[in-house]
Write a protein that holds these residues in place. Sequence first.
Motif: not given
Length: 638
Positions: A161-188
């Motif tokens: 669904c991304s015209d940039l093939r780019t997605v960011f993931y952000s989360s808070k788990d049950a222990r309260g740990l925070l996370s953030n990470f970006g992924v770009a699935k482009l081509v070689s």
Amino acid sequence: MKKWRFLSNQNSTIVGINDAGIETFTANMNKSLVREIIQNSLDAVIDGCTDPVEVEFVQFDILRESIPDVDELQRAINKCKKSNQNEPDAYKFFLNAENILSQPKIRVLRISDHKTKGLEGTDTCEKGISWSRLVKESGSSNKGQGSGGSFGIGKAAAFACSDLRTVFYSSKDARGLLSNFGVAKLVSFEDKNPGDWTTGIGYYSEDNRFVAINELTKFDINYNRVDSGTDIYILGMHDTDDFENTFTKAVLLDFLVSLVNKKLVVRIQNQIIDSTTLSKYMNKLNPYESEEIKDLLEYYHLLTSHDPKIKKIKLDSAKYGKQFGFKDGECTLYLKEDEGLNRKIMITRRAGMRILEQNRISGSIDFTGVLIIEGNQMNESFKKMEVPSHDAWEPGRVRGEEKKYNNILLGLRKYLRETVKDLFGKVTTNSMDALGASDFLPDKSTDEEEKSLKKDEMSTRIKSLEGKVIEPSKERTRSIDKVEVDSDPEGETGSGKGEEPGPVKPTPPHPGPVIGVNPRNQGGLKNKEGNEKNLKKIQVKKRLMCTNAKSGIYHLSFIVPSNTSEAKLEFTLSGEQSDFELPILNAKVLNGNAKVTSIKGNKVFLSGLEKGKNLKTEIQVEFDKYCMMEVDYYACKK
């Protein structure tokens, strides 16, 4: 230092634009996104939580500079374009991506879930934990028993669904740990030196370990996560016509059972879809829009109605499944017989996502059904046969046990057929009664007649049946696309097919004296009569609803196909042998700039119709019972 990092492929595999996982979902990307995201969220519910899982889809724009390390991302996209000039599909995609990322604002879709565990294991980021499986691993999944997904490729729906093939993931788990990470699935692409190609995948990370960043992503200034769960941000979200309506239909079609069973709440922009608002959204659907919508409405009625015709059957493992280890009650089958139903059974597993619709059950019985597989053993067995798109079962997927699982699948189909036949199969006899003929025949035959009667033969007492062939009218009126009846305050009407017989087709009403508030002056009528020859019949989809049968009030709505200065609606009452004109007492337009200019008998004349407008009109007919009406639309183009 947090930045985008693209790794060298070490002179190994070169990745092109047609990523197998992403291409799985491109044909119907929005529907696939809804299916995969909600299914993943339902699988991640907090242990012991009885509240419904909540999933949000919110679309908004952000400033270009709000994207982390945006210039490096644009540089990578530009290199993808240059390195793939001989690949038309890749070149076109990255030319468009380069243009999108050059704009001052970028479209983003935020998908957030609540009452879920969040991405666990972000402190170690080890292989196999939920964070690694979603963000970094390919084709792996270790979801628990009864979960909906099992292939680990559903995450590719977001990239589709991304015209940039780019997605960011952000989360808070049950222990309260925070996370953030970006992924770009482009081509070689060739990076720093000629011949130095990348793997095509880029990560927005703090260092070369490519582990989670210990913070939440802040793209949506109006949103702040306080509970556990996951946020997915799709950058460069592909433009969608009527975003809210498209996503709402996708939710209703694939997660009806989850909504009805109070396992799911979905928010789309400012709309909330749950068990309490579900009826509002279902009432807006037009069954004549598509077979899919018509079927959906039948399944909804089956799951929510108190109609005594509906049968609810728990699995008896002695009839099916005992030899496979299935226990009593591992699935529930809802069935109803009625004229015109779709002869299909929608099948879901525990989480409630629609898997498929089983047809070819009976060619003679009109019925509809819903099967919900709930038991652990049955869920696991069918999960193993499920294809990656979660819309079919293939026994061959279970290597080494194809025969067993083929028997499981064939056994289920046999169980469904036999259950339908046992419940609704018609009793056959060796006699046939010509309609009404029994009223004129003696109760018993004479001895001589009896001798001539043989088993399985029709009696020759009826020598012949003769009838006339009546040629149908060459010009037939067209039925409206939908007739609905709202509950009358006086209790005279009902909605859809219920327990009672349908309305008796009335005799034609006789026009009475002309009374009404709308223009019915004779001068105007004469003028309209003179211009009727300029009006041409146009086929449009119409929706007619009775709002008060005793007063003869009906609402008609349709989309105006073209601009027109003059138009006519012609109403007829459908009788047993022919169509009768239906006198109109009053008529008025309920919205827009169009006007009723005059009324003559069964015809309502309009002016000022605008193309594409949803025209809503109210008419009052001279009949105090529910009528089966037909409407024809005539117009004169400007």
